[in-house]
Design a protein around this motif. Sequence first.
Motif, short mmCIF file in Angstrom:
data_model
loop_
_atom_site.label_atom_id
_atom_site.label_comp_id
_atom_site.label_asym_id
_atom_site.label_seq_id
_atom_site.Cartn_x
_atom_site.Cartn_y
_atom_site.Cartn_z
N VAL A 13 -2.10 43.43 -31.00
CA VAL A 13 -2.17 41.98 -31.23
C VAL A 13 -3.63 41.53 -31.23
CG1 VAL A 13 0.08 41.49 -30.20
CG2 VAL A 13 -1.94 41.51 -28.75
N GLY A 14 -3.88 40.33 -31.72
CA GLY A 14 -5.20 39.72 -31.68
C GLY A 14 -5.21 38.58 -30.67
N ARG A 15 -6.26 38.50 -29.86
CA ARG A 15 -6.39 37.46 -28.85
C ARG A 15 -7.85 37.02 -28.75
NH1 ARG A 15 -1.69 37.40 -29.42
NH2 ARG A 15 -0.08 37.91 -27.90
N LYS A 16 -8.05 35.75 -28.43
CA LYS A 16 -9.40 35.26 -28.16
C LYS A 16 -9.38 34.48 -26.86
CE LYS A 16 -9.25 31.13 -31.10
NZ LYS A 16 -9.99 30.44 -32.14
N ALA A 17 -10.49 34.54 -26.13
CA ALA A 17 -10.61 33.82 -24.86
C ALA A 17 -10.94 32.37 -25.13
CB ALA A 17 -11.71 34.45 -24.00
N ILE A 18 -10.27 31.48 -24.42
CA ILE A 18 -10.50 30.05 -24.54
C ILE A 18 -11.30 29.61 -23.32
CG2 ILE A 18 -9.39 27.79 -24.77
CD1 ILE A 18 -8.84 29.80 -27.09
#
Length: 55
Positions: A13-18
């Motif tokens: 999966v793809g994830r980015k930190a907020i």
Amino acid sequence: MPAPTWSTCSVTVGRKAIWSYGPDSSCKKYTPGQERTFLPPYPISAFDGLKACKV
């Protein structure tokens, strides 16, 4: 403060930190069980979680 994260998904999966008080990270690829640590963009930034993104 660094933010350790890990994937509990059974697929890649793809994830980015907020971050509050700073720009969000770029999209990172997570393989099943992979661990990553995100560093805050500024000293005052606080980790607000991960968001799905397209890798």
